[in-house]
Design an enzyme around this catalytic site. Structure first.
Site, short mmCIF file in Angstrom:
data_model
loop_
_atom_site.label_atom_id
_atom_site.label_comp_id
_atom_site.label_asym_id
_atom_site.label_seq_id
_atom_site.Cartn_x
_atom_site.Cartn_y
_atom_site.Cartn_z
N SER A 7 0.86 -1.19 0.00
CA SER A 7 0.00 0.00 0.00
C SER A 7 0.90 1.23 0.00
O SER A 7 2.05 1.18 0.44
CB SER A 7 -0.95 -0.01 1.19
N GLU A 9 1.08 5.57 0.66
CA GLU A 9 0.42 6.71 1.30
C GLU A 9 0.78 8.01 0.57
O GLU A 9 1.95 8.23 0.23
CB GLU A 9 0.86 6.78 2.77
N ASP A 100 -2.51 15.24 15.46
CA ASP A 100 -1.76 16.16 16.32
C ASP A 100 -2.28 17.55 16.08
O ASP A 100 -2.39 17.98 14.92
CB ASP A 100 -0.26 16.12 15.98
N PHE A 207 11.33 14.98 10.44
CA PHE A 207 10.17 14.10 10.66
C PHE A 207 10.41 13.22 11.89
O PHE A 207 9.52 13.00 12.69
CB PHE A 207 9.97 13.16 9.47
N HIS A 257 3.66 -0.84 3.86
CA HIS A 257 2.94 0.41 3.58
C HIS A 257 3.99 1.51 3.41
O HIS A 257 4.72 1.82 4.35
CB HIS A 257 2.02 0.73 4.76
P1 FAD Z 1 -3.82 7.38 19.79
O1 FAD Z 1 -3.92 5.94 19.46
O2 FAD Z 1 -5.02 8.05 20.36
O3 FAD Z 1 -2.58 7.56 20.79
C1 FAD Z 1 -2.06 8.83 21.09
C2 FAD Z 1 -1.40 8.81 22.46
O4 FAD Z 1 -2.39 8.69 23.48
C3 FAD Z 1 -0.45 7.63 22.69
O5 FAD Z 1 0.63 8.08 23.48
C4 FAD Z 1 -1.30 6.64 23.47
O6 FAD Z 1 -0.52 5.77 24.27
C5 FAD Z 1 -2.13 7.59 24.31
N1 FAD Z 1 -3.44 7.04 24.69
C6 FAD Z 1 -4.31 6.37 23.91
N2 FAD Z 1 -5.42 6.06 24.59
C7 FAD Z 1 -5.26 6.56 25.85
C8 FAD Z 1 -6.05 6.57 27.03
N3 FAD Z 1 -7.27 6.02 27.04
N4 FAD Z 1 -5.55 7.18 28.12
C9 FAD Z 1 -4.33 7.76 28.12
N5 FAD Z 1 -3.53 7.77 27.03
C10 FAD Z 1 -3.99 7.18 25.91
N6 FAD Z 1 -1.63 12.50 11.64
C11 FAD Z 1 -2.46 13.34 11.00
O7 FAD Z 1 -2.73 14.44 11.51
N7 FAD Z 1 -3.00 13.03 9.78
C12 FAD Z 1 -2.77 11.85 9.19
O8 FAD Z 1 -3.27 11.60 8.09
C13 FAD Z 1 -1.91 10.92 9.84
N8 FAD Z 1 -1.66 9.69 9.31
C14 FAD Z 1 -0.92 8.78 10.02
C15 FAD Z 1 -0.76 7.49 9.51
C16 FAD Z 1 -0.02 6.53 10.19
C17 FAD Z 1 0.09 5.13 9.62
C18 FAD Z 1 0.61 6.87 11.42
C19 FAD Z 1 1.45 5.86 12.16
C20 FAD Z 1 0.46 8.15 11.94
C21 FAD Z 1 -0.31 9.11 11.26
N9 FAD Z 1 -0.53 10.39 11.77
C22 FAD Z 1 -1.35 11.28 11.10
C23 FAD Z 1 0.11 10.82 13.01
C24 FAD Z 1 -0.79 10.56 14.24
O9 FAD Z 1 -1.95 11.34 14.16
C25 FAD Z 1 0.03 10.96 15.47
O10 FAD Z 1 1.07 10.04 15.67
C26 FAD Z 1 -0.76 11.19 16.74
O11 FAD Z 1 0.12 11.81 17.69
C27 FAD Z 1 -1.29 9.93 17.39
O12 FAD Z 1 -2.30 9.39 16.68
P2 FAD Z 1 -2.90 7.94 17.07
O13 FAD Z 1 -4.04 7.71 16.19
O14 FAD Z 1 -1.83 6.94 17.10
O15 FAD Z 1 -3.37 8.27 18.58
#
Ligand code: FAD
Length: 276
Positions: A7, A9, A100, A207, A257
């Site tokens: 895949s 991105e 973020d 990055f 990916h």
């Molecule tokens: P989460 O899974 O919510 O985790 C974030 C943090 O919160 C972690 O430290 C986790 O341990 C903590 N956490 C989770 N649940 C809880 C809880 N219940 N209590 C306390 N702490 C908790 N960003 C963008 O803006 N746009 C994009 O298109 C984008 N694409 C991405 C694609 C991939 C494949 C990856 C790996 C990252 C991408 N990101 C993108 C970056 C991502 O948004 C950031 O890394 C962001 O900081 C975390 O997103 P997450 O979905 O992993 O968050």
């Protein structure tokens, strides 16, 4: 048929020139027959229209396209509206993230974590979407501890994700260890390694500082030593990342990916070297 699923991105281009460049990139990557491609989304909805437009443009070529959707800084109502637009457009695959907040942007929004977004998507749309979530073999930079991060990841998968894509990494052992450990927490979905080709050292350093991915010291020292010699950086980067992918493929990963940054050359060269 490739033994592993590929895949790619992309990010939504901001100009017509960028749109044309991305079309050319897609045409170069199409012979690799990707399982799907994905399109990033700016936190707080900053690229909302661009993500949708790009996904629809890709879908016209008959390639499965998955928009990313992040929840931070968004209301449930706005997320619902986006999900409805995707549904109306026949999109059935989505990458669900927290995102973020750009610095200075105040409101966190109604959903704090990606796990809440996954639950929200399942509640709103049932099984319509295949949902991917993010995984961090070197742990998320804001996590309280590796253990907590893996538990949060497991919780996010159990909220209804079908599959995960990792942050990029250059330490294969970090990935293998992460997968072993989260399997023990009951995670049974595919965890596809995210691959960042190396073509530009200063950009990669920037990055990596932001996302917490480690550039191993020996790789950083070599890249640094090439200075402005972009050809040397590309050639060394190609060797390093191909070796990483070969190790991953040999270990039986479900897919790769590629973070293409809208350029085809490096990802394509790696896949060709791997014989994919
Ligand atoms: P989460 O899974 O919510 O985790 C974030 C943090 O919160 C972690 O430290 C986790 O341990 C903590 N956490 C989770 N649940 C809880 C809880 N219940 N209590 C306390 N702490 C908790 N960003 C963008 O803006 N746009 C994009 O298109 C984008 N694409 C991405 C694609 C991939 C494949 C990856 C790996 C990252 C991408 N990101 C993108 C970056 C991502 O948004 C950031 O890394 C962001 O900081 C975390 O997103 P997450 O979905 O992993 O968050």
């Amino acid at each position: 048929m490739n033994p592993i699923e590929l895949s790619f991105e992309f990010f939504p281009p901001k100009t017509q020139e960028g749109v044309e460049k991305l079309r050319a990139t897609r045409a170069q990557l199409a012979p690799l027959k990707p399982k799907f491609v994905s399109v990033t989304f700016g936190a707080g909805g900053s690229t909302q229209q661009g993500t949708l437009d790009t996904v629809l443009d890709i879908a016209k070529d008959g390639i499965e396209a998955a928009p990313h959707l992040s929840c931070i800084g968004s209301s449930k109502e706005s997320l619902r509206a986006i999900l409805n637009r995707y549904r109306e457009s026949g999109i059935r695959h989505i990458v669900a993230l927290r995102g973020d907040l750009p610095s200075g942007m105040g409101e966190v929004g109604e959903l704090r974590y990606a796990s809440e977004l996954v639950s929200f998507i399942r509640n709103e749309t049932g099984d319509w979407f295949r949902i991917e979530v993010a995984a961090y073999p070197e742990y998320h930079p804001q996590s309280r501890s590796p253990r907590k991060d893996m538990e949060n990841f497991a919780h996010k998968v159990k909220a209804g994700a079908n599959s995960a894509i990792t942050q990029y990494f250059y330490n294969a052992d970090a990935y293998f260890r992460f997968v072993d450990d989260v399997r023990k927490l009951g995670v049974d979905v595919p965890i596809v390694p995210g691959i960042m080709p190396i073509t530009n050292f200063s950009q990669l350093t920037r990055f990596s500082e932001m996302c917490g991915a480690e550039i191993p010291r020996w790789v950083a020292r070599r890249l640094e030593s090439f200075g402005d010699d972009r050809e040397a950086i590309r050639a060394f980067g190609l060797d390093v990342v191909t070796d990483l992918c070969r190790r991953l493929v040999d270990a039986g990963v479900p897919g790769l990916h590629f973070y293409t940054l809208n350029a085809a050359t490096a990802s394509k060269a790696i896949c060709e070297r791997l014989g994919l």
